[in-house]
Design an enzyme around this catalytic site. Structure first.
Site, short mmCIF file in Angstrom:
data_model
loop_
_atom_site.label_atom_id
_atom_site.label_comp_id
_atom_site.label_asym_id
_atom_site.label_seq_id
_atom_site.Cartn_x
_atom_site.Cartn_y
_atom_site.Cartn_z
N GLU A 171 0.81 -1.21 0.00
CA GLU A 171 0.00 0.00 0.00
C GLU A 171 0.85 1.26 0.00
O GLU A 171 2.00 1.26 0.43
CB GLU A 171 -0.98 0.00 1.17
CG GLU A 171 -0.32 -0.17 2.51
CD GLU A 171 -1.37 -0.31 3.62
OE1 GLU A 171 -2.19 -1.23 3.54
OE2 GLU A 171 -1.35 0.51 4.54
N CYS A 211 3.44 8.35 1.16
CA CYS A 211 3.98 7.32 2.06
C CYS A 211 4.07 6.03 1.25
O CYS A 211 3.08 5.59 0.68
CB CYS A 211 3.04 7.18 3.25
SG CYS A 211 3.48 5.85 4.37
N CYS A 268 6.69 -7.44 6.43
CA CYS A 268 7.85 -6.94 7.17
C CYS A 268 8.29 -8.02 8.15
O CYS A 268 7.45 -8.73 8.71
CB CYS A 268 7.47 -5.67 7.94
SG CYS A 268 8.86 -4.87 8.80
N CYS A 306 7.11 -5.92 15.01
CA CYS A 306 6.68 -5.01 16.08
C CYS A 306 5.21 -5.33 16.41
O CYS A 306 4.36 -5.33 15.51
CB CYS A 306 6.84 -3.55 15.65
SG CYS A 306 8.54 -3.14 15.18
N CYS A 352 2.10 -3.12 15.21
CA CYS A 352 2.04 -2.73 13.80
C CYS A 352 1.33 -3.80 12.98
O CYS A 352 1.64 -4.99 13.10
CB CYS A 352 3.46 -2.51 13.29
SG CYS A 352 3.56 -2.27 11.50
N CYS A 385 -0.51 2.64 8.49
CA CYS A 385 0.23 1.47 8.95
C CYS A 385 -0.22 0.07 8.53
O CYS A 385 -0.44 -0.80 9.37
CB CYS A 385 0.38 1.46 10.46
SG CYS A 385 0.61 3.07 11.16
N1 SAH Z 1 9.95 -0.12 9.28
C1 SAH Z 1 9.99 1.31 9.34
C2 SAH Z 1 8.93 2.00 8.52
C3 SAH Z 1 7.53 1.47 8.52
S1 SAH Z 1 6.43 1.92 9.81
C4 SAH Z 1 9.91 1.78 10.76
O1 SAH Z 1 9.63 0.98 11.63
O2 SAH Z 1 10.20 2.94 11.02
C5 SAH Z 1 6.33 3.67 9.84
C6 SAH Z 1 6.05 4.22 11.24
O3 SAH Z 1 4.71 3.87 11.67
C7 SAH Z 1 7.00 3.66 12.28
O4 SAH Z 1 7.40 4.69 13.16
C8 SAH Z 1 6.13 2.65 12.99
O5 SAH Z 1 6.60 2.35 14.27
C9 SAH Z 1 4.78 3.38 12.99
N2 SAH Z 1 3.64 2.52 13.27
C10 SAH Z 1 3.45 1.23 12.93
N3 SAH Z 1 2.28 0.77 13.38
C11 SAH Z 1 1.69 1.79 14.03
C12 SAH Z 1 0.45 1.95 14.72
N4 SAH Z 1 -0.40 0.93 14.82
N5 SAH Z 1 0.17 3.15 15.26
C13 SAH Z 1 1.04 4.18 15.15
N6 SAH Z 1 2.22 4.10 14.51
C14 SAH Z 1 2.56 2.91 13.97
#
Ligand code: SAH
Length: 371
Positions: A100, A113, A120, A124, A127, A363
């Site tokens: 996306e 974005c 991935c 995390c 996420c 996200c």
């Molecule tokens: N892998 C990279 C980029 C992808 S995520 C990274 O981790 O930075 C982009 C941003 O969105 C990151 O800061 C991630 O931690 C955040 N993110 C992911 N899931 C989220 C959620 N459910 N709520 C808020 N931020 C989120």
């Protein structure tokens, strides 16, 4: 759906620098200067339709264009939010993998974005993409094509919210900013992601001619990747997804922390600033009762200021809860307190907006819900 170890898509013009394109064009039996013509069509005019390429000989044109500009992705879903100023796109890649991208209009700029991987592997737990697991790296051209597709949509007037009174007429047609905050950890797909950045910033017809200052590379904190990026000579902004200032909590929220600790990641971020002069962003998703305590705000403020002043700012964002998540966003009052507490240490802190949250916006959630 795709299986692990799936091959990359066919090679595309945007996978190669100009010298590589000349070689590819010659290998197809065409004259080398055609590479520049094709590059001008793609990077200068965002055109892939052979019918529009009247400077190429008609005989064999369709085959030539199909070989150099193979179709990489098809739109599966497109959703609008924020009164039309946000548009979320889900693409299907050649092997069925879904990724996306999101186009967002702000006063005087348009940010896109983009994804660097399908899925991935960073895992995390808050996420949506992390829950889904890793499918494969995107090719350089698959990363670039998201931006080109966004540029085309803008030109076609498919993103609302332009404010002519705010001087948006010119900027309304350009993707001015690109953030690697879609699916994937780009520093795991390092070589292709950096090549994609080069395609974005190289002048037309080699690339799209964007400003490196408008590009943000977001990472979980892969220290060797950050150090390598600092040496590329492309001053993109670095965003470090910290989410906790202490190892005990960060080990859980960002599992790569078990390998590269908070202090090591922050040291690398500071070195990145020293090498590039670009102020680093610290991403911090505020999770109710998990990482939003005042003592954590203080610890964050101290850890940043002990590494100097003026090199960093903090971007808290309320957690966008994934379906079935045990976590939710911090209460607004707690969020405000957290922000003020970090600011009190002298660290600039601004809450990041949550565009598109009503359409599974931030996200990886849209691709997840499509699959
Ligand atoms: N892998 C990279 C980029 C992808 S995520 C990274 O981790 O930075 C982009 C941003 O969105 C990151 O800061 C991630 O931690 C955040 N993110 C992911 N899931 C989220 C959620 N459910 N709520 C808020 N931020 C989120």
């Amino acid at each position: 759906m795709s299986e692990p170890g799936n091959p990359m898509p066919p090679t595309h013009l945007a996978d190669m620098d100009l010298a590589g394109r000349v070689a590819a064009v010659k290998a197809l039996g065409h004259q080398g200067f055609r590479a520049k013509q094709l590059s001008t069509h793609y990077f200068g005019h965002w055109v892939t339709d052979p019918a529009e390429m009247t400077d190429l000989p008609q005989s064999g044109r369709a085959e030539f264009v199909a070989a150099m500009l193979p179709s990489l992705m098809t739109p599966v879903r497109s959703l609008s939010a924020d009164g039309g100023a946000t548009r979320k796109l889900v693409w299907r890649l050649h092997d069925g993998a879904l990724v996306e991208s999101v186009l967002m209009r702000y006063p005087g700029r348009v940010t896109m974005c983009i994804s660097s991987q399908a899925g991935c592997g960073m895992n995390c737990p808050f996420c949506a993409t992390g829950q889904e697991g890793f499918t494969r790296n995107l090719s350089t051209a698959e990363i670039v094509e998201q931006v080109v597709a966004g540029a085309r949509m803008l030109r076609a007037g498919e993103l609302g919210g332009a404010d002519e009174n705010a001087g948006d007429t010119a900027s309304a047609l350009r993707v001015s900013n690109v953030v690697f905050m879609g699916m994937g950890e780009a520093l795991v797909n390092y070589r292709r992601a950096v090549a994609a950045i080069r395609r974005l910033v190289d002048p037309v017809p080699e690339g799209l001619g964007m400003s490196a200052r408008g590009i943000t590379m977001s990472t979980v904190g892969l220290v060797p990747g950050i150090d390598r990026l600092a040496q590329e000579g492309i001053p993109v902004t670095l965003a470090l997804s910290l989410h906790a200032p202490d190892d005990e909590l960060r080990d859980e929220l960002v599992p790569i922390n078990n390998r590269y600790k908070v202090d090591e990641a922050l040291d690398a971020a500071r070195r990145y600033f020293d090498a590039t002069g670009r102020r680093v962003s610290i991403e911090y998703a505020l999770i109710r009762g998990v990482n939003d305590q005042s003592w954590r705000a203080d610890l964050l403020g101290r850890k940043l200021t002990e590494r100097g002043e003026g090199w960093v700012h903090v971007n808290p964002i309320p957690l966008n809860p994934t379906p079935g998540s045990k976590w939710t966003a911090s209460r607004p009052g707690v969020e405000q307190q957290f922000v003020e507490r970090v600011r009190a240490h002298g660290v600039p802190t601004t809450v990041r907006d949550t565009r598109g949250s009503e359409i599974d916006g931030a996200c990886g959630q849209l691709a997840a819900s499509t699959a």
